[in-house]
Write a protein that holds these residues in place. Sequence first.
Motif, short mmCIF file in Angstrom:
data_model
loop_
_atom_site.label_atom_id
_atom_site.label_comp_id
_atom_site.label_asym_id
_atom_site.label_seq_id
_atom_site.Cartn_x
_atom_site.Cartn_y
_atom_site.Cartn_z
N ALA B 560 0.81 -0.97 0.09
CA ALA B 560 0.07 0.22 -0.02
C ALA B 560 0.73 1.41 -0.01
CB ALA B 560 -0.89 0.20 1.09
N VAL B 561 2.00 0.93 0.96
CA VAL B 561 2.74 2.27 0.84
C VAL B 561 3.85 2.60 -0.74
CG1 VAL B 561 5.11 3.42 2.17
CG2 VAL B 561 3.23 2.49 3.33
N TYR B 562 4.25 1.63 -0.82
CA TYR B 562 3.93 1.88 -2.28
C TYR B 562 3.28 1.91 -3.31
CZ TYR B 562 6.89 0.19 -6.66
OH TYR B 562 7.10 0.34 -7.93
N LEU B 563 2.35 1.91 -3.58
CA LEU B 563 1.61 2.03 -4.48
C LEU B 563 1.24 3.40 -3.86
CD1 LEU B 563 -1.04 -0.75 -4.85
CD2 LEU B 563 0.34 -0.15 -6.74
N ALA B 564 0.83 3.62 -2.94
CA ALA B 564 1.18 5.20 -2.69
C ALA B 564 1.95 6.20 -2.68
CB ALA B 564 0.21 6.09 -1.10
N TYR B 565 2.79 5.96 -2.97
CA TYR B 565 4.20 6.48 -3.11
C TYR B 565 4.41 6.09 -5.26
CZ TYR B 565 9.17 6.92 -4.53
OH TYR B 565 10.82 6.75 -4.39
N ARG B 566 3.98 5.57 -5.63
CA ARG B 566 3.86 5.50 -7.32
C ARG B 566 3.15 6.40 -7.23
NH1 ARG B 566 6.93 2.27 -10.26
NH2 ARG B 566 6.14 2.86 -11.93
N ALA B 567 1.74 6.56 -6.88
CA ALA B 567 0.62 7.25 -6.94
C ALA B 567 1.22 9.50 -6.99
CB ALA B 567 -0.57 7.38 -6.33
N VAL B 568 1.66 9.52 -5.90
CA VAL B 568 2.23 10.51 -5.34
C VAL B 568 3.24 10.95 -6.13
CG1 VAL B 568 3.36 12.39 -4.23
CG2 VAL B 568 2.11 10.67 -3.10
N ARG B 569 3.96 10.10 -7.26
CA ARG B 569 5.17 10.58 -8.55
C ARG B 569 4.12 10.75 -9.19
NH1 ARG B 569 10.41 9.61 -7.10
NH2 ARG B 569 10.04 9.70 -9.61
N ALA B 570 3.53 9.88 -9.48
CA ALA B 570 2.64 9.95 -10.83
C ALA B 570 1.96 11.33 -11.25
CB ALA B 570 1.75 9.62 -10.83
#
Lengths: 352, 622
Positions: B560-570
């Motif tokens: 979940a943290v990883y996906l959130a990180y990718r979403a923020v980057r996007a």
Amino acid sequence: VLLLAGCAADSDGSGGEAPAGDEVEAFGDAAAAAAMDELYQGALEAGQSQVVVYGPPAHEDLIAAFEARFPGIDLVYEHLQGADRDTRLEAEATSGNHVADVAYDGSTGIIRLSDNGKCVPLDSVYDIGDTFLRQDGEMAVSSITLFGLVYNTDMLTEAELPTSWEDLLEPEWKGKISLVTPAAGGVSAFTFAQMLVPESANKQWGMDYLEALKAQDLNLVAKDALVTPAIATGETPLAINVAYTYFKEVKTQGGPVAFALLDEANEYTEGASCVLKDAPDELAAQLFVNWRFSPEGQKVLSETGSIPVMPGAPSVEGVPPIGDIPIMEILPDDQRVQGYAESVQKVIQLFT
Amino acid sequence: VITHPGVTWSRGRQRRSKGIRAAAATLAILLLAFLFLAPIVVLILTSFREGTPGNPGGWSLDRFLEVLSSPQTWLVTLNSVILAFSATFLAVTVGALLAWVGQKTTTPLRRFFTPAMVVLMLIPNLFYGLGWVLIMRGSKSPFAMIGQWLGLSEPIPSSGWVVLIVLVAGFVVPPAYLFMLGPIGKLDAAMDDAARVSGASRWSVARTITFPLLRPSLFGVFVLMASYAFSAFELPLLFGSPAGINVFSTAVFNASSGATGTPDYAGAATLSTILVVFVTVLVLVRWLTVGRKQVATITGKGYRPEPRDYGRMQWVFCAFFILVILISGVFPILQMVLGSFQSLFGVSAALTTENYAKLFADRESWAAIRTTLTVASIGGLLTVVIAVPLAYAAKKLGGWVRAFAGLVTWAPASIPGVVVGLALITAYLPVPGLRNLFGTIWFLLIGFVVVVMPIATRAVEGSIAQVSTELEDSARVSGAGPIRAFLSVTGRLVLPSFFAGWFLGGIVISGNLSLPSLLSTPALQTVAVRAYNLYSQGEIARAAALFIVMMLVLLTTALAVYLAYRAVRAVVWLVRRRKTRQTSPEALKAHKEGMTGEFKEEMYVSSSVGSGAAPRGVRGGL
């Protein structure tokens, strides 16, 4: 339950003081039930909603029984023994943030706490007697744990078992005996130390015996709890120095194991408690330690494999009365802490 | 006035810079001394104390000398050294090789290397050890069945040196791999190409270029992993003790647990002091041999970390990877999953969901999962937040500050947890204010910061050391202040390592057993403590079920943290692209002309390296 019982007594006009039949049976008699109720009500009124016990983990049935009997008071065990417990208690005392209410351990550990002024006397509801209430009333022994042989019933029959410590040195047992490692202290180290120390009537086995036993290619298991499972899985057919409580756990779950005693010098430990000085939940702590001596507490202890000490308490299924068992002698309380230290050290060195 | 091409620095600014540097050094030293040096000093002093820690007692050399003169002390020391060095050597070699294969070759399954290692990191050592016990021991174990199938007259050994070293190494491979990932990923293939073009063989390139570049990281990871191996307790107890192999941690545990009747604090402290000396020597040797050299492999121009094809050899690499993950996790996990569905662990043939049903109904287990997630996330974050400026200050200030930081933050790794807890209590309880924190989550968090710091430091130190100072200098030349230069250049470049350190720290915290047993209270029980209680009670199948639930919770959280990180980057990338498009072409042209040609290159590199998995459009936009 007690509150509800009290309400019920009020409603039938009996004055609200007479304990219900269930409580009389659980606590022994009306006077004991009233005394326990007083402690319980006092604890609730003081906002004491838990009892924190530092010791080996308790059987879940014991926790469930206490919490069902005294709703509103949780029994919280934290696995702390020996130096870890002593260090934590020192830190709590220094910080002023007291957490623990009761210490539960073998009698040697509780004697040390009592000698160091960490305990207060038990406000005893029951007539426990000097045998089991010692250290000026600070150490209360509510049960005894027996240690013996455990064997795999698919691999051995009762007739094939050794009956003495000397039998274990026979060539047929080479590579076939498991025990909790004496290198980590605990029951094996203590039992072997007792075999070295000259108590008044104990037979002396000496270091020669221990060296010969070690030469039997023993399977030294890391933890007490892993010894009986090792026998159940067939790692070796026989184990020594196994607590009956651990055996019972595996047996109840269907393991192919059985328990047996030697014809001489079997080991046991006393299950001792002390209410700690400055316990934040002292009334609840007194209630819990007293409950262990009640007919209900003693019954629960026997069901979990510990031998209860009170007269008339039920025996443990499959275990003869403690008076009929040949046991290994132990030094008196005032000599015990120092009396075995050197021998335990020798045993640890031998197996390290 | 100092002049650089395109910029001038006033003397005032130079003085300010020096002042900031001195303040940073003082702050770093004070923090180090308080968090790390004080407990170690207290620990050493305890070797000479009579009585319990924190209480009045005399001073005596007796116990110290007695322990030092005991042949047992030196036997367990020798055993520990053999185990720590051999298992660590094996683990770091395997970890480094897999990190290289995963990043520098086009081996099949290479994209699964890192996720697999991260999952393996989640396995607590008790769980891993018990899984292997089930595989190797008992008349119905897989090993016994293999022995029967092969027609062996003697059972396959399930304890002893070979088993112990392989299993400890198998447990250390995932962290060793993850620590080598950063340094190996940043190796510049252009350097290898240059040597190969000049006629050097593959072996010669590895010996003269790849290995020297990796040496600081390799040695650092080796020292760290060896430190942890020194304090390893459960695995030597499960697989060494049955064969009579005892190590340091066991001896320290026995001394401090009161196995001899009364707790021998002085004896435990003396043994731990020997460990501290060992680790000090290791860290000093590392510092004297490779630590003083600054190795920067992320430079400005021409940095190309590209993987390449090694032909059929890659299938061998792939098979090796599969073998390693089988030993390091798959086999023990499968056994533990199976065991968690048995009513009697390792014995019952019939499977049942009873253990999970009991677990879901157990309020203490859920409370333990919540507490573990809280302390792991906050503790991991606190640690890495302290580790980054410390590692940066150590690099910038160099010399003895760097050596001091390396030394004191390393020692707690090697000392068995129970003694670290003891040292922390003895050192911090006399401090007014701090004393009142005992029994709260904050005291526990401070303890975890100390224990986990070596891991976090290691995670960020390599990246910070490898970022060339020329990048930050470029930012300074362009007018950025020191803090802005750090945040915009080094900060961005070490961001992936920052998250890696946070994650690794959190994992170590969630699996740590001895520290919460001393510093926490029943209300703050972690999963490790709860599972240990179940295990101590013989409820091994329920302990296995709890470990598995915890692993799934950790895995889900990490995902979940990883996906959130990718979403923020996007989102950041989209916002930036929109801004870039809104900027008028004339303004952009004028802006570009205002820069020196070299700095434009630097900006390109810093953003591409720092982003790691940055969307291609970011580079295109710049």
